[in-house]
Design a protein around this motif. Structure first.
Motif, mmCIF file in Angstrom:
data_model
loop_
_atom_site.group_PDB
_atom_site.id
_atom_site.type_symbol
_atom_site.label_atom_id
_atom_site.label_comp_id
_atom_site.label_asym_id
_atom_site.label_seq_id
_atom_site.Cartn_x
_atom_site.Cartn_y
_atom_site.Cartn_z
ATOM 1 N N ILE A 70 0.833 -1.203 0.000
ATOM 2 C CA ILE A 70 0.000 0.000 0.000
ATOM 3 C C ILE A 70 0.869 1.255 0.000
ATOM 4 N N GLY A 71 1.995 1.192 0.734
ATOM 5 C CA GLY A 71 2.905 2.341 0.765
ATOM 6 C C GLY A 71 3.457 2.639 -0.619
ATOM 7 N N LEU A 72 3.911 1.597 -1.298
ATOM 8 C CA LEU A 72 4.481 1.788 -2.634
ATOM 9 C C LEU A 72 3.422 2.257 -3.627
ATOM 10 N N VAL A 73 2.246 1.648 -3.563
ATOM 11 C CA VAL A 73 1.200 2.005 -4.535
ATOM 12 C C VAL A 73 0.707 3.440 -4.314
ATOM 13 N N ILE A 74 0.403 3.772 -3.060
ATOM 14 C CA ILE A 74 -0.085 5.134 -2.778
ATOM 15 C C ILE A 74 1.010 6.158 -3.082
ATOM 16 N N GLY A 75 2.220 5.855 -2.625
ATOM 17 C CA GLY A 75 3.333 6.771 -2.884
ATOM 18 C C GLY A 75 3.577 6.959 -4.368
ATOM 19 N N SER A 76 3.458 5.877 -5.122
ATOM 20 C CA SER A 76 3.772 5.949 -6.555
ATOM 21 C C SER A 76 2.748 6.770 -7.348
ATOM 22 N N GLN A 77 1.547 6.878 -6.809
ATOM 23 C CA GLN A 77 0.514 7.590 -7.562
ATOM 24 C C GLN A 77 0.538 9.101 -7.318
ATOM 25 N N GLY A 78 1.190 9.514 -6.216
ATOM 26 C CA GLY A 78 1.165 10.922 -5.830
ATOM 27 C C GLY A 78 1.763 11.877 -6.848
ATOM 28 N N PHE A 79 3.079 11.905 -6.940
ATOM 29 C CA PHE A 79 3.734 12.874 -7.823
ATOM 30 C C PHE A 79 3.426 12.589 -9.295
ATOM 31 N N ALA A 80 3.435 11.300 -9.653
ATOM 32 C CA ALA A 80 3.167 10.959 -11.060
ATOM 33 C C ALA A 80 1.790 11.485 -11.466
ATOM 34 N N GLY A 81 0.810 11.312 -10.568
ATOM 35 C CA GLY A 81 -0.545 11.800 -10.851
ATOM 36 C C GLY A 81 -0.592 13.309 -10.942
ATOM 37 N N GLU A 82 0.146 13.972 -10.048
ATOM 38 C CA GLU A 82 0.123 15.456 -10.049
ATOM 39 C C GLU A 82 0.762 16.019 -11.314
ATOM 40 N N PHE A 83 1.839 15.389 -11.767
ATOM 41 C CA PHE A 83 2.458 15.871 -13.004
ATOM 42 C C PHE A 83 1.568 15.557 -14.209
ATOM 43 N N GLU A 84 0.923 14.400 -14.166
ATOM 44 C CA GLU A 84 0.063 13.988 -15.277
ATOM 45 C C GLU A 84 -1.174 14.891 -15.368
ATOM 46 N N ASP A 85 -1.771 15.178 -14.220
ATOM 47 C CA ASP A 85 -2.999 15.991 -14.208
ATOM 48 C C ASP A 85 -2.714 17.484 -14.370
ATOM 49 N N GLY A 86 -1.519 17.906 -13.960
ATOM 50 C CA GLY A 86 -1.178 19.326 -14.061
ATOM 51 C C GLY A 86 -1.302 20.088 -12.753
ATOM 52 N N THR A 87 -1.725 19.411 -11.673
ATOM 53 C CA THR A 87 -1.876 20.121 -10.396
ATOM 54 C C THR A 87 -0.520 20.550 -9.828
ATOM 55 N N MET A 88 0.532 19.811 -10.191
ATOM 56 C CA MET A 88 1.858 20.182 -9.695
ATOM 57 C C MET A 88 2.261 21.556 -10.228
ATOM 58 N N GLU A 89 1.870 21.830 -11.461
ATOM 59 C CA GLU A 89 2.200 23.121 -12.075
ATOM 60 C C GLU A 89 1.628 24.267 -11.237
ATOM 61 N N LEU A 90 0.383 24.105 -10.844
ATOM 62 C CA LEU A 90 -0.254 25.146 -10.033
ATOM 63 C C LEU A 90 0.399 25.247 -8.658
ATOM 64 N N VAL B 83 -7.274 23.047 -16.808
ATOM 65 C CA VAL B 83 -7.809 23.198 -15.454
ATOM 66 C C VAL B 83 -7.382 21.993 -14.630
ATOM 67 N N ALA B 84 -6.476 22.221 -13.700
ATOM 68 C CA ALA B 84 -5.937 21.120 -12.904
ATOM 69 C C ALA B 84 -6.105 21.452 -11.433
ATOM 70 N N LEU B 85 -7.099 20.835 -10.833
ATOM 71 C CA LEU B 85 -7.352 21.043 -9.411
ATOM 72 C C LEU B 85 -7.500 19.678 -8.751
ATOM 73 N N TYR B 86 -7.471 19.667 -7.440
ATOM 74 C CA TYR B 86 -7.502 18.398 -6.709
ATOM 75 C C TYR B 86 -8.920 17.828 -6.693
ATOM 76 N N PRO B 87 -9.150 16.719 -7.382
ATOM 77 C CA PRO B 87 -10.521 16.215 -7.542
ATOM 78 C C PRO B 87 -11.185 15.781 -6.243
ATOM 79 N N ASN B 88 -10.365 15.392 -5.238
ATOM 80 C CA ASN B 88 -10.941 14.919 -3.978
ATOM 81 C C ASN B 88 -11.088 16.002 -2.917
ATOM 82 N N LEU B 89 -10.892 17.251 -3.327
ATOM 83 C CA LEU B 89 -11.148 18.355 -2.400
ATOM 84 C C LEU B 89 -12.420 19.072 -2.831
#
Lengths: 300, 209
Positions: A70-90, B83-89
């Motif tokens: 669970i640690g590896l899976v949850i950890g692995s989705q964090g930054f990769a997901g943020e860069f993929e979705d674009g939230t890291m940019e913000l 538009v990139a925002l946190y979906p679970n917030l």
């Protein structure tokens, strides 16, 4: 200011984690399995004395299997997901430092996983204390604490994988690969290697292999500290061979190194992903090199 | 005043921004116009400090390039194209998060201005594209920023919402702030609203009007 920003980031991670189906699923499964394990231990034929320490070791084995996953899976989705979705940019345009982003992420996720572990161990402990008041709490608590450390180390490693991967899917595959290697394959591989390295000083080689895998290291440490005389694989022999507190201390030191090393690797990974080293500096008209854009320096 | 001097940015063999120089004074609204691939987003990201230029420099007066990064980031607010925002917030949690990071005390006013009061408790993942866009734009108005950088801010907005945004941006500029937007739909957003229009073509500035 720095601590305040860190707390803000941890709070945000916690809110997100509380709605993360993966973490909720893990918490439920761990809680149910832990409770079932305790009840079955009590109800099994011939069971006259259900030992909290023994159930603690069983829970630890469950944790050794599930927590790195669970640690590896949850950890692995964090930054990769943020860069993929674009939230890291913000997030990078906000007045926060990269080290706070890294630490905030791991701490927030860790608190959520820790809550699930506490619920599982707590349910199990409660059942056993109700069944028999004459229990030794220390070994049980040792296993709980070691599970919590295990979660932190593997969340950090998962985050490192997340920063190295191109996207969520690659990060997930990487995380599953590391879990399979560390938790499933490692002991068997070490046994085979030890047989092949029969001419070398065996204990030294064993310590080396133990230090290379935090899952194995923490499992052996828990068994050693809890005083339950159950041996698991060749690595336990190495720890048992060390007199007094030498083995546990060495293990704790190694785990601190794993955690700190993981954090440093995460920070470097994030920095390199945002600012590729070759393009970090430009020269002004006079030929003097300077950093043109803001980075993770002072935010106070 | 934002001073951009001979800025260039390449991705491999593709030159995205080619020797761009601009001087953008405070209190004005500027629009970067041009077709897709003209280099607008790359230039805006360089202004936001997200990517470094290969050559040239961006000078933000008191803030850069060697100034205090914390002050810079509190002063320069950015709205990305995607538009990139946190979906679970929820909407409220999201805006509170950004408000806390920037020590902003105008959260309530921003919620009202962008008609988000009724959406406060809705998770981002349950919102429509236009509603998410409003949240993304609203976060840029939190705190005492001096520069607003918006990449295609009206893409998901209907006419009424786009007019509301224009009004908010104009109000920001009238108080001394600087607004820089990028758009490929030049006439729709730009007409009668911006002080200057920068037409970009293939990474270069074709004209400033």
């Amino acid at each position: 200011m720095r601590r305040r920003n860190l707390l803000i980031l941890v709070e945000k991670e916690l809110i997100e984690a509380s709605r993360n189906r993966l973490i909720l699923g893990f918490g439920s499964v761990f809680f149910l399995l832990a409770a079932a394990m305790s009840l079955l231990g009590f109800l099994s034929p011939g069971a006259t004395d259900v030992q909290l320490s023994r159930v603690g070791v069983s829970l630890l084995n469950l944790a050794i299997l599930l927590v790195p996953l669970i640690g590896l899976v949850i950890g692995s989705q964090g930054f990769a997901g943020e860069f993929e979705d674009g939230t890291m940019e913000l997030l990078l345009t906000q007045p926060v430092e990269l080290r706070d982003i890294c630490l905030g992420r791991v701490l927030g996720q860790w608190v959520a996983v820790a809550a699930a572990l506490l619920a599982g161990f707590g349910a199990s402990g409660l059942i056993l204390v109700l069944v028999s008041a004459d229990q030794q709490l220390l070994p049980f608590l040792v296993n709980l604490v070691i599970s919590l450390i295990l979660a932190f180390v593997f969340l950090t490693l998962g985050s490192v994988i997340s920063l190295k991967a191109k996207n969520r899917m690659m990060a997930l595959l990487g995380a599953l690969g590391v879990w399979f290697l560390a938790v499933i394959l490692y002991d068997a591989t070490v046994t085979q290697l030890l047989m092949a390295l029969s001419g070398f000083p065996i204990m030294l080689v064993l310590y080396g292999f133990l230090a290379l895998n935090p899952a194995d290291l923490l499992r052996v440490l828990a068994i050693r500290l809890s005083g339950v005389n159950l041996l698991f694989g060749p690595a336990t022999e190495a720890m048992a061979a060390l007199p007094g507190f030498k083995g546990p201390l060495l293990s704790l030191l190694t785990i601190v190194l794993w955690s700190f090393g993981g954090y440093v690797a995460m920070l470097r990974g994030l920095r390199h992903r945002i600012f590729p080293p070759a393009r970090r500096r430009v020269k002004d008209a006079g030929g003097k090199s300077f950093q043109t854009i803001p980075d993770e320096r002072s935010v106070n | 005043m934002l001073q951009i001097v001979e800025v260039r940015k390449s991705y491999g063999s593709l030159v995205a921004v080619r020797d761009v120089s601009l001087e953008i004074p405070s209190g004005e609204v500027w629009a970067l116009c041009g077709p897709n691939g003209a280099g607008k987003t790359t230039l805006l990201k360089m202004m936001a400090g997200l990517i470094p230029p290969d050559e040239g420099s961006l000078n933000w007066g008191a803030y850069g390039p060697r100034g205090d990064v914390g002050v810079f980031k509190k002063s320069v607010h950015y709205v990305p194209q995607k538009v990139a925002l946190y979906p679970n917030l929820t909407v409220g949690e999201t805006l509170r998060f950004f408000a806390k990071l920037r020590d902003a005390d105008n959260l309530q006013g921003v919620l009202e201005r962008f008609a988000l009061l009724d959406l406060q408790n809705r998770l981002l993942r349950t919102l429509s594209g236009g509603q998410k866009q409003r949240v993304a734009v609203a976060q840029a108005f939190l705190g005492g920023g001096e520069y607003l950088l918006l990449d295609e801010p009206t893409v998901n907005l209907d006419r009424e919402q786009a007019d509301g945004l224009k009004e908010a941006l104009r109000g920001f500029a009238d108080k001394g702030g600087t607004v820089i937007i990028s758009t490929h739909i030049a006439d729709d957003l730009v007409s009668g609203f911006v002080n200057h229009r920068v037409l970009m073509e293939r990474g270069s500035v074709a004209s400033v009007s």
